[in-house]
Every structure is written in C-alpha cells, then in structure tokens.
Scaffold this active site. Structure first.
Site, PDB file in Angstrom:
ATOM      1  CG  HIS A 115      20.613  24.749  60.143  1.00 11.37           C
ATOM      2  ND1 HIS A 115      22.457  25.000  59.490  1.00 11.37           N
ATOM      3  CD2 HIS A 115      20.606  23.858  61.480  1.00 11.37           C
ATOM      4  CE1 HIS A 115      22.771  22.934  60.260  1.00 11.37           C
ATOM      5  NE2 HIS A 115      21.867  22.919  60.894  1.00 11.37           N
TER       6      HIS A 115
ATOM      7  CG  HIS B 188      23.199  15.903  67.381  1.00 10.42           C
ATOM      8  ND1 HIS B 188      24.006  16.793  68.540  1.00 10.42           N
ATOM      9  CD2 HIS B 188      23.309  16.958  66.795  1.00 10.42           C
ATOM     10  CE1 HIS B 188      23.854  17.726  68.036  1.00 10.42           C
ATOM     11  NE2 HIS B 188      23.601  17.490  66.796  1.00 10.42           N
TER      12      HIS B 188
END
Length: 312
Positions: free
Chosen positions: A115, A179
C-alpha cells in the site's frame, strides 16, 4: 523534458473502518486538489519513491534502495493486486544512470509493492495501472539505515536521468510524516513474525485479517489517548515541511537517524521518500510548492501531509 511532483502520506486506515467522516472528508478534499494538479500536468511517466512494510523486502536481503523493472501489488488493505505498468527499459536505464552517478542501488526484475506504493497511485489516478510507473524502493524500517544525504543523492541521480527524457514525468514520494505505529523489529518480534520479516514467510488470509484488526485497534486506542505509542509531533512535521518548501534540502543532511526516531517516531524515516522526490525535482532547478496540506491525524496514527510542486 518536464518534471512535477506530488508527495503524500499513506495509511492503511484510509481503507479501514475507524477514522471519522470529518477527517476523511478533509483529507479527500486535499487529495482532490492534488489530483487536479496532476490531471492538469497529465504525466506520461510516474516515478514513485516509496517504502515497504515487510511485504516485498525482508531482512534476508534488505537493500537501502531498489528500482523495479517489473512490479506487482500485493493487494494489502484493499489496494491493487497484480502487475503494474512498468516500462522495463526505462527502469533499467534509470538504474544504470543512478549507478553511474555513484549511488549503489539494487534492481528487482520482480518487485512486490504494498500500500505504500499503490495507495498514492490509486488516490491520484483512480487505479494503480493507469500510467506507466517506475517504483523506487527506499528502506525506511529495516535497520541499520543509511544517512539522509544518501537519499538526497539518490533523488538527484534519478532526477538528472529523468531530465534526459522527452516526457512529462511526475515524481512522487510516499509516507510519513511523524508516526510510530506498531511495526515488528528484529529485536522484539516473536519467532513466527521473525520468519516473516526475515525470510518473507507468506501470510495466510487469517494472519492478514488479524493484522488488519490489530491496526484498527491500535489506531482507536491512539486516538483515544490510551496508547503507549509515541505521540505525533506536529512541530517537527512543520519544521520538515518548511525546509522542503523553501528548497533547503541539504539542511536535512544533518538530521541523524536517532534524531528522526526521537522526534518523529520509528516510521518517520519514511520522510526519506520525500527527500528523494524533492531532490529529483531540484535536479532540474529551483522549485516551488503549489499545494500544501497538513493535519495531525491520531485516527491514522500519522501526521498526514500532501505537497505538490513544480519548477519555478
């Protein structure tokens, strides 16, 4: 020759239950603006710098960089499964040019992409196979990592090659910003997970479903403030974006790997793809960012950013 750029964060949670409608609508509106920029440019070739999440590259052999002369999506998190339209000769010629420029890069004649590569293509073009694409893998999770300046050198070498083509080329970077989602490591992974991240042991459908459920649960806890994951760092994100917006990419050479991890989290190293992409654009001369978007998105466990840019 013409170059343009679009960099954006990615998240499996964009394709999963959990994020609020308001957040998704806000991000979708920003992506639509980026899509309009790309549609107006109408690229004939896309070169995307992207990471992998132990779906195509494993510790058995973990190159810092790799160009795919053929590639297929693995279909994780509902993204495209199957071959991409990779122009083999251009990809090999690009790899040779990068090597000639003094940047050691691997070449894959059968690259699997996840992805991190496919989602941005689908968001911008509707499908991952609507344009010819050369995928350039940039290792961002498999330690040890090289220094940031090598990512800039990679991008500059790719951009110099692209400048020789009589094509409209869109350069993309995928990932970041701050993140630190739950990602297995060599130091902490249990034996079954080690078999996967080292040797590439295939995941069963049940294992993929369990991982997807774990991602959803982790994001829910993180958004609720009930998580041990490292918090997002919007201040650091804005500092990074300000540097690339003014084209001062060499400043990032001073960002050590430990600094990036401390400030942005374990997966913030995906900013390497942005550095490479902007360096590729800068190889054609000074640039200007034309579309800017950022939101700290705990529901995605990411500082989510988008930039488009073109030569001045």
């Amino acid at each position: 020759m013409a170059l343009a750029l679009c960099c954006m964060s990615h998240s499996p949670l964009l394709n999963l239950p959990g994020p609020s409608r308001d957040l998704l609508d806000d991000i979708d509106a920003a992506i639509a603006r980026a899509r309009g920029f790309v549609e107006d440019y109408d690229p004939q070739l896309v070169v995307i710098f992207s990471p992998d999440h132990y779906n195509g590259f494993f510790y058995k052999v973990m190159p810092p960089f790799c160009i795919g002369s053929s590639a297929s999506g693995v279909g994780d998190y509902g993204t495209h499964a199957g071959p991409l339209d990779v122009p083999e000769k251009l990809a090999v010629d690009c790899a040779q040019a990068v090597l000639d420029a003094g940047v050691d890069i691997a070449v894959s004649a059968s690259m699997d992409v996840d992805h991190g590569t496919v989602q941005p293509l689908e968001k911008l073009f509707g499908t991952a196979i609507s344009r010819p694409v050369i995928p350039v893998f940039v290792n961002a999770i498999g330690v040890p990592l090289g220094p940031m300046h090598r990512c800039r050198a990679l991008g500059a070498a790719v951009g110099t090659y692209l400048a020789t083509l009589d094509k409209r080329v869109l350069v993309m970077g995928s990932g970041g910003l701050s993140h630190s989602p739950p990602v297995p490591t060599l130091a902490t992974a249990p034996e079954p997970v080690l078999q996967r991240i080292v040797h590439g042991a295939p995941m069963t459908a049940e294992q993929r479903q369990a991982r997807q459920a774990a991602v959803i649960d982790a994001a829910r806890s993180f958004a609720a403030g009930d998580s041990a994951l490292q918090p997002l760092n919007p201040t650091w994100d804005h500092r990074f974006l300000e540097i690339i917006d003014r084209g001062s990419l060499s400043e990032l050479d001073r960002w050590s790997n430990s600094f990036v991890t401390h400030e942005g989290g374990g997966s913030a190293h995906e900013i390497r793809t942005w550095v490479a992409a902007f360096a590729a654009l800068q190889a054609a001369g000074p640039y200007e960012t034309t579309m800017r978007y950022y939101t700290p998105a705990p529901e995605l466990i990411a500082g989510f950013a988008i930039r488009t840019a073109r030569p001045k």
